[in-house]
Write a protein that holds these residues in place. Structure first.
Motif, PDB file in Angstrom:
ATOM      1  N   VAL A  10      -6.260  -0.577   5.975  1.00 38.98           N
ATOM      2  CA  VAL A  10      -5.608  -0.155   4.730  1.00 38.98           C
ATOM      3  C   VAL A  10      -5.752  -1.228   3.667  1.00 38.98           C
ATOM      4  CG1 VAL A  10      -3.388   0.399   3.661  1.00 38.98           C
ATOM      5  CG2 VAL A  10      -4.008   1.427   5.858  1.00 38.98           C
ATOM      6  N   THR A  30      -4.783   9.156  -5.182  1.00 39.51           N
ATOM      7  CA  THR A  30      -4.092   9.040  -3.905  1.00 39.51           C
ATOM      8  C   THR A  30      -5.128   8.765  -2.815  1.00 39.51           C
ATOM      9  OG1 THR A  30      -4.222  11.375  -3.273  1.00 39.51           O
ATOM     10  CG2 THR A  30      -2.332  10.711  -4.609  1.00 39.51           C
ATOM     11  N   ARG A  56      -6.770   1.038  -7.538  1.00 44.11           N
ATOM     12  CA  ARG A  56      -5.405   1.143  -7.018  1.00 44.11           C
ATOM     13  C   ARG A  56      -4.887   2.572  -7.118  1.00 44.11           C
ATOM     14  NH1 ARG A  56      -2.468  -4.306  -9.297  1.00 44.11           N
ATOM     15  NH2 ARG A  56      -3.772  -5.722  -8.101  1.00 44.11           N
ATOM     16  N   ILE A  89       2.278  -2.442   5.577  1.00 45.00           N
ATOM     17  CA  ILE A  89       1.548  -1.575   4.644  1.00 45.00           C
ATOM     18  C   ILE A  89       2.429  -1.256   3.440  1.00 45.00           C
ATOM     19  CG2 ILE A  89       0.606   0.749   4.338  1.00 45.00           C
ATOM     20  CD1 ILE A  89      -0.409   0.469   7.296  1.00 45.00           C
ATOM     21  N   ARG A  90       3.692  -0.969   3.674  1.00 42.78           N
ATOM     22  CA  ARG A  90       4.625  -0.696   2.573  1.00 42.78           C
ATOM     23  C   ARG A  90       4.722  -1.899   1.637  1.00 42.78           C
ATOM     24  NH1 ARG A  90       7.249   1.369  -1.638  1.00 42.78           N
ATOM     25  NH2 ARG A  90       9.386   0.681  -1.716  1.00 42.78           N
ATOM     26  N   VAL A 140      -0.157   6.081  -1.424  1.00 37.83           N
ATOM     27  CA  VAL A 140      -0.925   6.026  -0.181  1.00 37.83           C
ATOM     28  C   VAL A 140      -0.218   6.943   0.808  1.00 37.83           C
ATOM     29  CG1 VAL A 140      -1.666   4.560   1.732  1.00 37.83           C
ATOM     30  CG2 VAL A 140      -1.762   3.700  -0.623  1.00 37.83           C
ATOM     31  N   LEU A 149       4.435   4.979  -0.991  1.00 36.73           N
ATOM     32  CA  LEU A 149       4.009   5.296   0.361  1.00 36.73           C
ATOM     33  C   LEU A 149       4.689   6.594   0.764  1.00 36.73           C
ATOM     34  CD1 LEU A 149       2.371   4.077   2.760  1.00 36.73           C
ATOM     35  CD2 LEU A 149       4.524   3.100   3.557  1.00 36.73           C
ATOM     36  N   ALA A 188       2.061   0.961  -5.816  1.00 31.56           N
ATOM     37  CA  ALA A 188       1.775   2.261  -5.211  1.00 31.56           C
ATOM     38  C   ALA A 188       2.905   2.655  -4.267  1.00 31.56           C
ATOM     39  CB  ALA A 188       0.460   2.207  -4.436  1.00 31.56           C
ATOM     40  N   TYR A 237       2.506  -4.211   1.118  1.00 30.42           N
ATOM     41  CA  TYR A 237       1.258  -4.356   0.377  1.00 30.42           C
ATOM     42  C   TYR A 237       1.114  -3.278  -0.697  1.00 30.42           C
ATOM     43  CZ  TYR A 237      -3.475  -5.516  -0.769  1.00 30.42           C
ATOM     44  OH  TYR A 237      -4.597  -5.892  -1.463  1.00 30.42           O
ATOM     45  N   THR A 238       1.388  -2.029  -0.349  1.00 27.71           N
ATOM     46  CA  THR A 238       1.244  -0.959  -1.353  1.00 27.71           C
ATOM     47  C   THR A 238       2.218  -1.148  -2.501  1.00 27.71           C
ATOM     48  OG1 THR A 238       2.708   0.535  -0.120  1.00 27.71           O
ATOM     49  CG2 THR A 238       0.336   0.760   0.256  1.00 27.71           C
ATOM     50  N   SER A 239       3.434  -1.573  -2.201  1.00 29.58           N
ATOM     51  CA  SER A 239       4.406  -1.759  -3.281  1.00 29.58           C
ATOM     52  C   SER A 239       4.005  -2.911  -4.186  1.00 29.58           C
ATOM     53  CB  SER A 239       5.819  -1.944  -2.731  1.00 29.58           C
ATOM     54  OG  SER A 239       5.923  -3.126  -1.992  1.00 29.58           O
ATOM     55  N   LEU A 289      -7.767  -0.841   0.134  1.00 32.61           N
ATOM     56  CA  LEU A 289      -7.072  -0.955  -1.153  1.00 32.61           C
ATOM     57  C   LEU A 289      -7.626  -2.093  -1.996  1.00 32.61           C
ATOM     58  CD1 LEU A 289      -3.425  -0.213  -0.022  1.00 32.61           C
ATOM     59  CD2 LEU A 289      -4.982   1.302  -1.264  1.00 32.61           C
TER      60      LEU A 289
END
Length: 136
Positions: A45, A24, A54, A79-80, A58, A90, A88, A82-84, A49
């Motif tokens: 962010v 995390t 990975r 950001i959501r 986050v 959020l 990953a 990108y993380t998805s 990342l």
């Protein structure tokens, strides 16, 4: 050097590794998250990342913000996305009332914090650029 010690006070956030769960990462948001600072948060962010393994989750930590506007909400959506694309999740930690109010008013809290699905990976595109930044 401790990554939390290397903090540029002119920037409204910092990255620190999640110390209580493996895989995390925590982004501590302080000050205002608005038109002047939201791009910097997204850039920080995404750069972090891209240069680290990975994470599974986050965690933006909102224990320090004093204000958030529509640009800040837009940054969270980017950001959501990108993380998805990385698979990953959020998790918006320590949300202040001003943030909760805006998330409820715009009805995006569920979108930001829903579990990651395989469809999220397809949204990123073949190049992995989930933000589509610079696309024309």
């Amino acid at each position: 050097m401790d990554p939390t010690a290397a903090y540029d006070r002119a920037r409204p956030h910092r990255i620190q590794p999640g110390d209580h769960r493996p895989a995390t990462w925590t982004v501590r948001v302080v000050g205002e998250l608005d038109h002047d600072t939201s791009d910097d948060l997204v850039d920080t962010v995404v750069a972090h990342l891209r240069s680290h393994p990975r994470p599974r989750v986050v965690h933006p930590d909102f224990s320090g913000p004093t204000w958030i506007d529509s640009s800040g909400l837009s940054a969270l959506l980017m950001i959501r996305r990108y993380t998805s694309s990385l698979g990953a999740g959020l998790c918006l930690d320590n949300r202040p009332a001003v943030l909760d109010h805006r998330l409820l008013l715009t009805d995006i809290l569920g979108h930001l914090t829903r579990p990651v699905t395989p469809a999220d990976d397809r949204e990123a595109g073949a190049d992995g650029d989930a933000t589509r930044a610079g696309a024309t």
